[in-house]
Each structure stands twice: as structure tokens, then as C-alpha cells.
Design a protein around this motif. Structure first.
Motif, PDB file in Angstrom:
ATOM      1  N   MET A   1      -0.373   2.914   7.164  1.00  0.00           N
ATOM      2  CA  MET A   1       0.016   3.810   6.085  1.00  0.00           C
ATOM      3  C   MET A   1       0.158   5.238   6.611  1.00  0.00           C
ATOM      4  O   MET A   1       1.155   5.921   6.325  1.00  0.00           O
ATOM      5  CB  MET A   1      -1.027   3.773   4.970  1.00  0.00           C
ATOM      6  N   GLU A   2      -0.801   5.686   7.393  1.00  0.00           N
ATOM      7  CA  GLU A   2      -0.744   7.050   7.931  1.00  0.00           C
ATOM      8  C   GLU A   2       0.498   7.233   8.795  1.00  0.00           C
ATOM      9  O   GLU A   2       1.216   8.236   8.675  1.00  0.00           O
ATOM     10  CB  GLU A   2      -1.996   7.326   8.753  1.00  0.00           C
ATOM     11  N   LYS A   3       0.775   6.281   9.654  1.00  0.00           N
ATOM     12  CA  LYS A   3       1.942   6.364  10.533  1.00  0.00           C
ATOM     13  C   LYS A   3       3.236   6.391   9.726  1.00  0.00           C
ATOM     14  O   LYS A   3       4.147   7.181  10.015  1.00  0.00           O
ATOM     15  CB  LYS A   3       1.944   5.185  11.498  1.00  0.00           C
ATOM     16  N   SER A   4       3.305   5.547   8.694  1.00  0.00           N
ATOM     17  CA  SER A   4       4.524   5.473   7.879  1.00  0.00           C
ATOM     18  C   SER A   4       4.782   6.783   7.138  1.00  0.00           C
ATOM     19  O   SER A   4       5.928   7.247   7.058  1.00  0.00           O
ATOM     20  CB  SER A   4       4.403   4.325   6.874  1.00  0.00           C
ATOM     21  N   LEU A   5       3.736   7.396   6.593  1.00  0.00           N
ATOM     22  CA  LEU A   5       3.893   8.655   5.874  1.00  0.00           C
ATOM     23  C   LEU A   5       4.340   9.765   6.817  1.00  0.00           C
ATOM     24  O   LEU A   5       5.224  10.570   6.491  1.00  0.00           O
ATOM     25  CB  LEU A   5       2.587   9.034   5.179  1.00  0.00           C
ATOM     26  N   LEU A   6       3.735   9.822   8.000  1.00  0.00           N
ATOM     27  CA  LEU A   6       4.101  10.860   8.971  1.00  0.00           C
ATOM     28  C   LEU A   6       5.539  10.674   9.450  1.00  0.00           C
ATOM     29  O   LEU A   6       6.280  11.654   9.598  1.00  0.00           O
ATOM     30  CB  LEU A   6       3.141  10.829  10.160  1.00  0.00           C
ATOM     31  N   GLU A   7       5.936   9.441   9.652  1.00  0.00           N
ATOM     32  CA  GLU A   7       7.310   9.177  10.108  1.00  0.00           C
ATOM     33  C   GLU A   7       8.326   9.519   9.035  1.00  0.00           C
ATOM     34  O   GLU A   7       9.415  10.015   9.337  1.00  0.00           O
ATOM     35  CB  GLU A   7       7.447   7.706  10.515  1.00  0.00           C
ATOM     36  N   TYR A   8       7.986   9.256   7.773  1.00  0.00           N
ATOM     37  CA  TYR A   8       8.947   9.532   6.703  1.00  0.00           C
ATOM     38  C   TYR A   8       9.085  11.025   6.427  1.00  0.00           C
ATOM     39  O   TYR A   8      10.195  11.553   6.338  1.00  0.00           O
ATOM     40  CB  TYR A   8       8.547   8.806   5.419  1.00  0.00           C
ATOM     41  N   PHE A   9       7.958  11.710   6.277  1.00  0.00           N
ATOM     42  CA  PHE A   9       8.013  13.124   5.892  1.00  0.00           C
ATOM     43  C   PHE A   9       8.289  14.053   7.077  1.00  0.00           C
ATOM     44  O   PHE A   9       8.731  15.177   6.890  1.00  0.00           O
ATOM     45  CB  PHE A   9       6.707  13.528   5.200  1.00  0.00           C
TER      46      PHE A   9
ATOM     47  N   ARG B   1      -2.911   8.266  -6.059  1.00  0.00           N
ATOM     48  CA  ARG B   1      -2.365   8.209  -4.696  1.00  0.00           C
ATOM     49  C   ARG B   1      -0.905   7.783  -4.704  1.00  0.00           C
ATOM     50  O   ARG B   1      -0.055   8.432  -4.082  1.00  0.00           O
ATOM     51  CB  ARG B   1      -3.192   7.234  -3.849  1.00  0.00           C
ATOM     52  N   HIS B   2      -0.611   6.702  -5.399  1.00  0.00           N
ATOM     53  CA  HIS B   2       0.774   6.215  -5.419  1.00  0.00           C
ATOM     54  C   HIS B   2       1.697   7.195  -6.148  1.00  0.00           C
ATOM     55  O   HIS B   2       2.853   7.381  -5.751  1.00  0.00           O
ATOM     56  CB  HIS B   2       0.836   4.831  -6.081  1.00  0.00           C
ATOM     57  N   TRP B   3       1.194   7.811  -7.210  1.00  0.00           N
ATOM     58  CA  TRP B   3       2.015   8.756  -7.968  1.00  0.00           C
ATOM     59  C   TRP B   3       2.397   9.953  -7.110  1.00  0.00           C
ATOM     60  O   TRP B   3       3.567  10.340  -7.043  1.00  0.00           O
ATOM     61  CB  TRP B   3       1.266   9.214  -9.221  1.00  0.00           C
ATOM     62  N   ILE B   4       1.423  10.563  -6.428  1.00  0.00           N
ATOM     63  CA  ILE B   4       1.717  11.769  -5.673  1.00  0.00           C
ATOM     64  C   ILE B   4       2.609  11.474  -4.472  1.00  0.00           C
ATOM     65  O   ILE B   4       3.484  12.275  -4.121  1.00  0.00           O
ATOM     66  CB  ILE B   4       0.414  12.499  -5.248  1.00  0.00           C
ATOM     67  N   GLU B   5       2.437  10.312  -3.847  1.00  0.00           N
ATOM     68  CA  GLU B   5       3.318   9.951  -2.732  1.00  0.00           C
ATOM     69  C   GLU B   5       4.736   9.693  -3.240  1.00  0.00           C
ATOM     70  O   GLU B   5       5.717  10.033  -2.567  1.00  0.00           O
ATOM     71  CB  GLU B   5       2.773   8.723  -2.005  1.00  0.00           C
ATOM     72  N   SER B   6       4.844   9.136  -4.433  1.00  0.00           N
ATOM     73  CA  SER B   6       6.154   8.903  -5.031  1.00  0.00           C
ATOM     74  C   SER B   6       6.863  10.219  -5.317  1.00  0.00           C
ATOM     75  O   SER B   6       8.044  10.396  -4.981  1.00  0.00           O
ATOM     76  CB  SER B   6       5.998   8.094  -6.324  1.00  0.00           C
ATOM     77  N   VAL B   7       6.151  11.153  -5.943  1.00  0.00           N
ATOM     78  CA  VAL B   7       6.744  12.455  -6.280  1.00  0.00           C
ATOM     79  C   VAL B   7       7.140  13.201  -5.012  1.00  0.00           C
ATOM     80  O   VAL B   7       8.234  13.790  -4.933  1.00  0.00           O
ATOM     81  CB  VAL B   7       5.762  13.289  -7.119  1.00  0.00           C
TER      82      VAL B   7
ATOM     83  N   GLU C   1       0.811  -1.205   0.000  1.00  0.00           N
ATOM     84  CA  GLU C   1       0.000   0.000   0.000  1.00  0.00           C
ATOM     85  C   GLU C   1       0.853   1.268   0.000  1.00  0.00           C
ATOM     86  O   GLU C   1       0.345   2.366  -0.219  1.00  0.00           O
ATOM     87  CB  GLU C   1      -0.939   0.013   1.202  1.00  0.00           C
ATOM     88  N   LEU C   2       2.152   1.114   0.223  1.00  0.00           N
ATOM     89  CA  LEU C   2       3.072   2.252   0.228  1.00  0.00           C
ATOM     90  C   LEU C   2       4.074   2.166  -0.918  1.00  0.00           C
ATOM     91  O   LEU C   2       5.169   2.730  -0.829  1.00  0.00           O
ATOM     92  CB  LEU C   2       3.825   2.320   1.568  1.00  0.00           C
ATOM     93  N   LEU C   3       3.703   1.495  -2.002  1.00  0.00           N
ATOM     94  CA  LEU C   3       4.644   1.331  -3.105  1.00  0.00           C
ATOM     95  C   LEU C   3       5.093   2.687  -3.658  1.00  0.00           C
ATOM     96  O   LEU C   3       6.267   2.880  -3.963  1.00  0.00           O
ATOM     97  CB  LEU C   3       4.026   0.498  -4.227  1.00  0.00           C
ATOM     98  N   GLY C   4       4.171   3.625  -3.817  1.00  0.00           N
ATOM     99  CA  GLY C   4       4.541   4.945  -4.325  1.00  0.00           C
ATOM    100  C   GLY C   4       5.622   5.586  -3.478  1.00  0.00           C
ATOM    101  O   GLY C   4       6.616   6.111  -3.995  1.00  0.00           O
ATOM    102  N   LEU C   5       5.444   5.554  -2.167  1.00  0.00           N
ATOM    103  CA  LEU C   5       6.447   6.097  -1.244  1.00  0.00           C
ATOM    104  C   LEU C   5       7.775   5.392  -1.427  1.00  0.00           C
ATOM    105  O   LEU C   5       8.833   6.029  -1.519  1.00  0.00           O
ATOM    106  CB  LEU C   5       5.956   5.943   0.194  1.00  0.00           C
ATOM    107  N   HIS C   6       7.745   4.081  -1.504  1.00  0.00           N
ATOM    108  CA  HIS C   6       8.986   3.314  -1.611  1.00  0.00           C
ATOM    109  C   HIS C   6       9.671   3.514  -2.961  1.00  0.00           C
ATOM    110  O   HIS C   6      10.901   3.509  -3.032  1.00  0.00           O
ATOM    111  CB  HIS C   6       8.688   1.829  -1.374  1.00  0.00           C
ATOM    112  N   ILE C   7       8.893   3.707  -4.027  1.00  0.00           N
ATOM    113  CA  ILE C   7       9.486   4.026  -5.327  1.00  0.00           C
ATOM    114  C   ILE C   7      10.165   5.393  -5.267  1.00  0.00           C
ATOM    115  O   ILE C   7      11.282   5.581  -5.768  1.00  0.00           O
ATOM    116  CB  ILE C   7       8.411   4.031  -6.432  1.00  0.00           C
TER     117      ILE C   7
END
Length: 339
Positions: A176-184, A139-145, A66-72
Motif C-alpha cells: 500500500m505504501e509503495k502504491s501510494l508513493l508511486e501514484y502521487f 482512510r479510504h475517503w481521504i485517499e479517494s479525495v 486495501e487501495l479501494l479509495g485510491l482506485h475510486i
């Protein structure tokens, strides 16, 4: 007539190479989506948005992530972006770098997106514009960018962080929410009316690069020239490919013969190929593999005849090479289209 919406081979490369780094069979998925391996990294190649979306969806499905965009987006590969990387890294300040990235975004996203910059009080608001209609792809595209841009900025200035990120989508899970907040490491407004980021204008101006204005001018000129040169280069590569296709199946496609047909020396041919990021053997293999996929999926010819048509005198040599290309035998690949 309205031009078809497209991305370039650079966008495809970020996803294909990024996915491969994550252990996903991206090249196999490209083939299933009828994407030519020669598209990778090709600024002049226009990939129809619908084809690119199919490729992304296949990757997302196969990954189950579910976080492929982020990981890409975390896969930073400056070499893929050519002069665009030079432009950003040579900017006088972080703000200038972001503005240059926005200016030259078409080198990556073609006409399928862009960036709008707005002044909002003391902040800079960067709004991502994208033509993707599929909600999962968006969703995946914008998280990737977002991941790609923020990681690149932090590479130059480790203490940098946006004031806030805006995602039009909602997180699909608490994980997913936790992972995005921790990364950014900044507030994220989910369910926003746009995709974008807010930056403090003074902070952005304060992050000053040491390369200087002269380097920036050179990098910008290179980027402008690359946009134009790539169109010419692609035309040349297409001419070579046509000659190779014409020769395959009747005789061995030798570089000396192709060079003679094009009215240039073999050395010039090699130099032009190298400047476009290819070698002669890579081009031959790419065309042979593409023809093999086409014949196996769309014709009833036996394997030996197909091997001969694409320039293999020994069917066993073709079978070995095809397994190297795809990971399966020609028969196994053909059967996958009859299920």
C-alpha cells in the motif's frame, strides 16, 4: 435541533459509479443499504452519513482491496460534478481552481466535510476536514479525495505535483505504501495530525489557465444557481414520485395522467425530468424496483401479488425485470434476508 450530518448524491455517485467501473456490484450494495438509485448524482439529496458509511464499508469488504479509495478516486467523471467541474476548469490559475473546489465542496460532501486553507511560509496548506468517525472509512475517503483532486490537477497541468501529502493513517502494508508513493509521486507523511496537502504558492500561481476571468464568473454564477435550483428541482421530482407511487398498483402510471395531476403539459414534464437527469421510464423502473425490494424484504406476500402491486399483470414479466435489476430472481433475493 442540530442538522443530521450528510453527503450529497454526487459523493454517492463517485463511489457507486467508480466501484462499478472496477467491476464491483455497487447497485446491489446500494439496495442492501436502503439507498434509492435515484440518489445518484442528485445534488439536492441528503444522504445520512451513517448510511453512506455503511455503503462504503460494504464496498470495501466486497472488494477486498486495501487501495479501494485510491482506485475510486482515479475514476475521473467530470459530468457527475456539473457546474463544479466548469468552475474548476475555468479558474484563472491552479490556485484559484483549488480555492473554488474548496468553496463549493458542500455540493459534494454536504456538511460532512470541507477544506481549510492556510498560509505557511511560501506554501499553501490545504487541510481536509471530515466528519467520518470510522477509521477504515476515513482512510479510504481521504485517499479517494486526494487521488481525485491530484488527477484532475494533472489533467490540466501534467507537470503539477504537490510538495507533500499528509495522511493521519499509517499504511496497512508495504504494498500500500509503495502504491501510494508511486501514484502521487511526492513525499507522504503518514501518521500526521491532519489530512491535507502542501503546495508551493509560487508554482500554483504560475499554472495559469487560458479561459479567462469572464468564463470563471459565468461558471461561478452557474454553480451558485445550481445549488439553489437543485433544491427546487428535487421538490418537483419528489412530487412526481408521489404521484407515480399513488398510481402504481391501481392503474398504469401514465405520464399524461401525472402531468395533468401536476397541472403541467406532458412536454413540460419531460423537459423537467430531462433537466434533472431522468427519463420517464427510468423513473418508473427506479420506483418499481425500490418497491419490489421493500416488499420482498419486509412482507410475506407471494411473488404474484407483489408483481401486481407494482404494476405487472404478468408475474413472469416481473421476474424477468427483477432479475435485470438485481441479477437474481425475486425468490433468491427474498431468501437472502432469511439466512
Amino acid at each position: 435541533m442540530t442538522e443530521e450530518t450528510f453527503v450529497t448524491g454526487i459523493a454517492l455517485s463517485q463511489w457507486a459509479h467508480g466501484a462499478a467501473r472496477l467491476g464491483l456490484p455497487s447497485l446491489d450494495i446500494m439496495k442492501r443499504c436502503d439507498l434509492d438509485p435515484l440518489c445518484l448524482g442528485d445534488l439536492g439529496r441528503k444522504i445520512p452519513l451513517s448510511t453512506f458509511e455503511n455503503f462504503m464499508l460494504e464496498l470495501i469488504l466486497v472488494s477486498g482491496d486495501e487501495l479501494l479509495g485510491l482506485h475510486i478516486g482515479q475514476q475521473i467523471m467530470p459530468a457527475l460534478y456539473g457546474s463544479l467541474s466548469m468552475v474548476v476548469l475555468s479558474a484563472d490559475s491552479l490556485e484559484d481552481g483549488f480555492r473554488m473546489a474548496a468553496r463549493y465542496a458542500p455540493m459534494v460532501v454536504g456538511n460532512a466535510g470541507g477544506v481549510e486553507i492556510r498560509e505557511d511560509d511560501n506554501d499553501k496548506l490545504f487541510i481536509g476536514l471530515l466528519a467520518h468517525k470510522n477509521a477504515v472509512v476515513r482512510r479510504h475517503w481521504i485517499e479517494s479525495v486526494a487521488a481525485l483532486i491530484i488527477k484532475a490537477a494533472k489533467f490540466m497541468f501534467p507537470s503539477f505535483s504537490p510538495e507533500c501529502l499528509y495522511f493521519e493513517h499509517a499504511p496497512t502494508s508495504k504494498h500500500m505504501e509503495k502504491s501510494l508513493l508511486e501514484y502521487f509521486r511526492c513525499p507522504i507523511q503518514f501518521g500526521a495530525s491532519f489530512n491535507g496537502a502542501r503546495f508551493d504558492a509560487k508554482k500554483m500561481a504560475g499554472y495559469v489557465n487560458g479561459y479567462g476571468k469572464y468564463s470563471m464568473e459565468i461558471a461561478s454564477k452557474l454553480a451558485d444557481q445550481q445549488l439553489e435550483d437543485q433544491k427546487i428541482q428535487q421538490t418537483f421530482i419528489d412530487r412526481i414520485k408521489i404521484q407515480i407511487r399513488d398510481l402504481i398498483g391501481t392503474t398504469s402510471p401514465r405520464r399524461e395522467v401525472v402531468a395533468e395531476r401536476l397541472g403541467i403539459s406532458p412536454r413540460t414534464l419531460d423537459r423537467r425530468l430531462s433537466s434533472a437527469g431522468y427519463s420517464w421510464q427510468e423513473l418508473i423502473d427506479a420506483i418499481r424496483s425500490q418497491l419490489a425490494y421493500e416488499y420482498l424484504s419486509k412482507s410475506e406476500e407471494n411473488i404474484a401479488d407483489i408483481a401486481h402491486r407494482i404494476g405487472f399483470s404478468d408475474v413472469r414479466a416481473f421476474q424477468r425485470r427483477f432479475r435485470k435489476w438485481s441479477g437474481v430472481s425475486p425468490n433468491e433475493y427474498r431468501k437472502s434476508f432469511k439466512r
